[in-house]
Design a protein around this motif. Structure first.
Motif, PDB file in Angstrom:
ATOM      1  N   THR A  50      67.521  63.422  47.230  1.00  0.00           N
ATOM      2  CA  THR A  50      68.450  64.439  46.729  1.00  0.00           C
ATOM      3  C   THR A  50      67.695  65.658  46.217  1.00  0.00           C
ATOM      4  N   ARG A  51      66.609  65.428  45.468  1.00  0.00           N
ATOM      5  CA  ARG A  51      65.816  66.549  44.951  1.00  0.00           C
ATOM      6  C   ARG A  51      65.212  67.365  46.089  1.00  0.00           C
ATOM      7  N   LEU A 100      77.826  75.990  56.611  1.00  0.00           N
ATOM      8  CA  LEU A 100      77.487  74.683  56.043  1.00  0.00           C
ATOM      9  C   LEU A 100      76.105  74.828  55.417  1.00  0.00           C
ATOM     10  N   MET A 101      76.053  74.873  54.080  1.00  0.00           N
ATOM     11  CA  MET A 101      74.817  75.193  53.380  1.00  0.00           C
ATOM     12  C   MET A 101      73.800  74.060  53.398  1.00  0.00           C
ATOM     13  N   ASP A 102      74.238  72.814  53.564  1.00  0.00           N
ATOM     14  CA  ASP A 102      73.307  71.690  53.569  1.00  0.00           C
ATOM     15  C   ASP A 102      73.847  70.603  54.477  1.00  0.00           C
ATOM     16  N   PRO A 103      72.991  69.993  55.293  1.00  0.00           N
ATOM     17  CA  PRO A 103      73.462  68.957  56.219  1.00  0.00           C
ATOM     18  C   PRO A 103      73.784  67.667  55.494  1.00  0.00           C
ATOM     19  N   TRP A 104      74.649  66.880  56.098  1.00  0.00           N
ATOM     20  CA  TRP A 104      75.030  65.575  55.572  1.00  0.00           C
ATOM     21  C   TRP A 104      74.560  64.504  56.536  1.00  0.00           C
ATOM     22  N   TRP A 105      74.273  63.296  56.019  1.00  0.00           N
ATOM     23  CA  TRP A 105      73.752  62.229  56.880  1.00  0.00           C
ATOM     24  C   TRP A 105      74.669  61.950  58.064  1.00  0.00           C
ATOM     25  N   ASN A 106      75.953  61.879  57.778  1.00  0.00           N
ATOM     26  CA  ASN A 106      76.920  61.487  58.801  1.00  0.00           C
ATOM     27  C   ASN A 106      77.534  62.736  59.423  1.00  0.00           C
ATOM     28  N   MET A 164      67.131  65.079  58.832  1.00  0.00           N
ATOM     29  CA  MET A 164      68.538  64.717  58.777  1.00  0.00           C
ATOM     30  C   MET A 164      69.264  65.155  60.032  1.00  0.00           C
ATOM     31  N   GLN A 165      68.882  66.295  60.577  1.00  0.00           N
ATOM     32  CA  GLN A 165      69.504  66.772  61.806  1.00  0.00           C
ATOM     33  C   GLN A 165      69.203  65.816  62.954  1.00  0.00           C
ATOM     34  N   VAL A 166      67.987  65.287  62.994  1.00  0.00           N
ATOM     35  CA  VAL A 166      67.624  64.299  64.020  1.00  0.00           C
ATOM     36  C   VAL A 166      68.475  63.050  63.865  1.00  0.00           C
ATOM     37  N   LEU A 167      68.656  62.601  62.604  1.00  0.00           N
ATOM     38  CA  LEU A 167      69.478  61.419  62.356  1.00  0.00           C
ATOM     39  C   LEU A 167      70.926  61.662  62.772  1.00  0.00           C
ATOM     40  N   GLN A 168      71.419  62.858  62.513  1.00  0.00           N
ATOM     41  CA  GLN A 168      72.778  63.198  62.936  1.00  0.00           C
ATOM     42  C   GLN A 168      72.913  63.082  64.447  1.00  0.00           C
ATOM     43  N   THR A 226      75.500  52.239  57.898  1.00  0.00           N
ATOM     44  CA  THR A 226      75.143  51.835  56.540  1.00  0.00           C
ATOM     45  C   THR A 226      73.638  51.795  56.320  1.00  0.00           C
ATOM     46  N   ASP A 227      72.869  51.891  57.394  1.00  0.00           N
ATOM     47  CA  ASP A 227      71.412  51.833  57.273  1.00  0.00           C
ATOM     48  C   ASP A 227      70.838  53.108  56.698  1.00  0.00           C
TER      49      ASP A 227
END
Length: 215
Positions: free
Chosen positions: A16-17, A133-139, A174-178, A213-214
């Motif tokens: 988060t930081r 969208l100022m910050d990406p989200w995991w999902n 995070m973008q790769v995970l998305q 959930t991983d």
């Protein structure tokens, strides 16, 4: 197990930081950095100036997971764009319908600051021309739900969507995970469409849920 739980909390806190630092170093504890020191915020101001320079009543929606970022943005936007009408919608907003209705009805340039979760469901913002969208989200589905607030039934204009990412940081990962999750979902749907075995369907869905959930 207790130690492992504490370690996971520490890891998520660190993540988060790192994400906050990508948006605005002033979000970090004991950091007195001005919001003007944020490269991402400066890029937002540049894009907003371009968007609002056109003719007509331009309307903008800015999403962020971090409510404190939205609160720090608000006075800066008022100073930079004094003619711009500002609205805000977060989890602490009691009457969600009021700012949405006022934003929709505003006849001049307007901007709505929305926390990502508060804006995920139950609102329509098809008066908007621009989404940031100022910050990406995991999902990726969470971001898609937010953008869908603008791409609603009744939308008749072209909508420009900007995803603000800081290169070579955790946001890039995070973008790769998305992208991986999006590809997994598409593969799952294709397999379900071609499968006649209910057991196989359940196994595929279980794999998809486990992947969600991983992360």
């Amino acid at each position: 197990q207790g130690i492992q739980g504490q370690q996971r909390v520490h890891v998520f806190s660190l993540i988060t930081r790192l994400r906050q630092a990508c948006c605005d170093p002033g979000l970090l504890p004991d950091c007195t950095a001005s919001i003007e020191q944020s490269g991402k915020v400066n890029m937002l101001l540049t894009r907003l100036a371009e968007a609002l320079s056109g003719t007509g009543a331009r309307k903008v929606v800015v999403f962020s997971q971090f409510v404190q970022l939205l609160r720090r943005l608000k006075p800066l936007l008022k100073n930079q764009f004094p003619e711009l009408k500002l609205f805000e919608l977060t989890g602490s907003t009691r009457d969600r319908g009021r700012p949405v209705a006022e934003f929709q009805a505003e006849t001049g340039p307007a901007l709505m600051l929305i926390s990502l979760r508060a804006g995920g469901t139950g609102i329509t913002l098809h008066a908007a021309d621009y989404v940031f969208l100022m910050d990406p989200w995991w999902n990726p589905a969470v971001e898609a739900q937010a953008v869908d607030r603008v791409h609603r039934l009744g939308q008749t204009r072209t909508v420009f969507v900007y995803r603000m990412l800081t290169e070579q940081t955790i946001e890039a990962r995070m973008q790769v995970l998305q992208n991986d999750k999006r590809a997994l979902f598409e593969r799952t749907v294709r397999q379900l469409e071609g499968s006649a075995d209910v057991t196989t369907d359940l196994q595929i869905l279980s794999q998809l849920l486990q992947a969600n959930t991983d992360v």
